[in-house]
Design a protein around this motif. Structure first.
Motif, mmCIF file in Angstrom:
data_model
loop_
_atom_site.group_PDB
_atom_site.id
_atom_site.type_symbol
_atom_site.label_atom_id
_atom_site.label_comp_id
_atom_site.label_asym_id
_atom_site.label_seq_id
_atom_site.Cartn_x
_atom_site.Cartn_y
_atom_site.Cartn_z
ATOM 1 N N GLY A 10 7.591 14.330 20.155
ATOM 2 C CA GLY A 10 7.381 16.453 20.907
ATOM 3 C C GLY A 10 8.289 17.064 20.912
ATOM 4 O O GLY A 10 7.919 18.185 20.182
ATOM 5 N N LYS A 11 9.956 16.816 21.409
ATOM 6 C CA LYS A 11 10.715 17.256 21.293
ATOM 7 C C LYS A 11 11.061 17.213 19.548
ATOM 8 O O LYS A 11 11.438 18.595 19.604
ATOM 9 N N MET A 12 11.385 16.261 18.698
ATOM 10 C CA MET A 12 11.294 17.519 17.546
ATOM 11 C C MET A 12 10.225 18.110 16.934
ATOM 12 O O MET A 12 11.258 19.430 16.328
ATOM 13 N N GLU A 13 9.375 17.613 17.664
ATOM 14 C CA GLU A 13 8.017 19.095 16.845
ATOM 15 C C GLU A 13 8.385 20.660 17.506
ATOM 16 O O GLU A 13 8.056 21.987 17.310
ATOM 17 N N GLU A 14 9.153 20.399 18.441
ATOM 18 C CA GLU A 14 9.381 21.441 19.417
ATOM 19 C C GLU A 14 10.359 22.204 18.752
ATOM 20 O O GLU A 14 10.567 23.041 18.687
ATOM 21 N N PHE A 15 11.857 21.488 18.637
ATOM 22 C CA PHE A 15 12.462 22.388 17.735
ATOM 23 C C PHE A 15 12.345 22.722 16.538
ATOM 24 O O PHE A 15 12.689 23.930 16.266
ATOM 25 N N ARG A 16 11.704 22.195 16.075
ATOM 26 C CA ARG A 16 11.231 22.326 14.506
ATOM 27 C C ARG A 16 10.559 23.933 14.234
ATOM 28 O O ARG A 16 10.525 23.916 13.703
ATOM 29 N N LYS A 17 9.519 23.733 15.450
ATOM 30 C CA LYS A 17 8.458 25.054 15.992
ATOM 31 C C LYS A 17 9.037 25.875 15.623
ATOM 32 O O LYS A 17 9.434 27.122 15.426
ATOM 33 N N LYS A 18 10.030 25.950 16.374
ATOM 34 C CA LYS A 18 11.257 26.951 17.110
ATOM 35 C C LYS A 18 12.617 27.600 16.144
ATOM 36 O O LYS A 18 12.677 28.329 16.108
ATOM 37 N N TYR A 19 12.845 26.122 15.430
ATOM 38 C CA TYR A 19 14.252 27.069 15.004
ATOM 39 C C TYR A 19 14.258 26.370 13.708
ATOM 40 O O TYR A 19 14.925 27.298 12.974
#
Ligand SMILES: *[C@@H]1O[C@H](CO)[C@@H](O)[C@H](O)[C@H]1NC(C)=O
Length: 329
Positions: free
Chosen positions: A262-271
């Protein structure tokens, strides 16, 4: 502001719990590395625990691990040059291009400088067994200014997966799959760090060149970690010492819980600002491992104009020139 700070802290706490190999020795320069090029533009500090490499009008600079490794956890804390850095490229990467010229493997962190007031961008990429016809670049923004302080950039490479981390947060995962075949790196590689003049492509596809009025440009490296087993690249025999990485300890670092995912996906979505998987100009049919999300497809339309090519990390010592694609978006 509070929101992003909060996010940062969540990332940090979570990451400490999962992604820090225990008892990993931090080597001094002389214990693990040798200078590759750049004579006096490579300087050691703090008894060889810190390495500075600089680019000026004469030369860039770089260093390489003394050994090759088959799998492992590789990491450095890096502080990038600040101010006007257009055209400057800092690369932290693994490769075996000097040994396997025709079918080399490579794992890249590349830091691309920018004009004043604009942030550095980071790019990751992989090549396997000479797959230089397929660049698998991704680009990202960051939630901090990488020239202001040291941040940790790490590569985990096992037989099954590759994970890139920034400050222990997974930002990209590549799983080995049948379809990728030899494109998944599988031969021993050395670890490299270089700084060089990427005027022809680094910033807005070469529109902004290195301006030597602001040189020297210095990248600082701390906490150098080589956590793997040294391997003879031709005989493939390993020399594992006490405390070296075994399969289990690496798998532990690579364990991706659903929370972590989830954290990885959050990062990828944002950055994430560019992904080869959505580049229909280069790849009318996306490479086999790509999983296409229609929402992302829309988001990446026309973002982050990138020209690929001129992939030269340290001119003098590399005879190869992979990726001759020059796509201007
Ligand atoms: C890698 O490339 C070599 C020659 O280019 C080929 O013989 C070999 O089968 C390839 N290995 C894999 C795992 O695809």
């Amino acid at each position: 502001m509070v929101g992003s700070l909060g996010l940062c802290m969540v990332f940090t706490i979570f990451a400490l719990a999962y992604a820090s190999p225990k008892n990993v020795p931090i080597l001094s320069f002389d214990e693990g590395y040798t200078q590759l090029f750049g004579d006096s533009n490579l300087m050691l500090h703090r008894d060889g625990k810190a390495v500075h490499i600089s680019l000026d009008e004469r030369t860039g600079a770089g260093f390489v691990s003394q050994d090759l490794y088959l799998h492992g956890f590789f990491s450095a804390s890096i502080k990038l040059p600040s101010d006007y850095t257009a055209g400057v490229v800092v690369a932290f990467y693994m490769s075996n291009g000097d040994i396997f010229e025709k079918n080399h493997d490579e794992l890249d962190f590349e830091f691309l400088g920018n004009i004043r007031g604009k942030e550095w961008r980071i790019q990751t990429n992989i090549y396997g067994n000479g797959s230089t016809g397929i660049g698998r670049e991704e680009r990202y923004g960051l939630w901090f200014d990488p020239s202001e302080d040291f941040h940790k950039y790490s590569i985990l490479w096992t037989a099954d997966q590759i994970i890139f981390f920034v400050d222990n947060i997974p930002i990209r995962e590549i799983k080995r799959s049948e379809e990728m075949g030899g494109d998944f790196p599988s031969k021993p590689m050395s670890l490299y760090a270089t700084i060089w003049d990427g005027s022809t492509w680094a910033t807005s596809g070469g529109r902004y060149k290195v301006n030597y009025k602001y040189s020297p440009y210095t990248a600082e490296f701390n906490d150098l970690i080589l956590h793997g087993c040294a391997v003879d690249p031709l005989e493939q025999s390993t020399r594992c010492g006490e405390g070296d990485a075994d399969h289990n300890s690496l798998s532990e670092i690579g364990l991706i819980s659903s929370e972590r995912k989830g954290k990885m996906e959050e990062f990828r979505k944002k950055y994430m600002t560019y992904s080869y998987c959505y580049d229909r100009i280069r790849y009318p049919t996306p490479p086999v491992e790509c999983v296409i999300d229609p929402h992302e497809s829309e988001r990446f339309r026309g973002l982050d104009g990138v020209r690929f090519g001129g992939h030269r990390k340290h001119r003098k010592h590399h005879h190869r020139s992979p990726s001759s694609t020059t796509t201007t978006l």
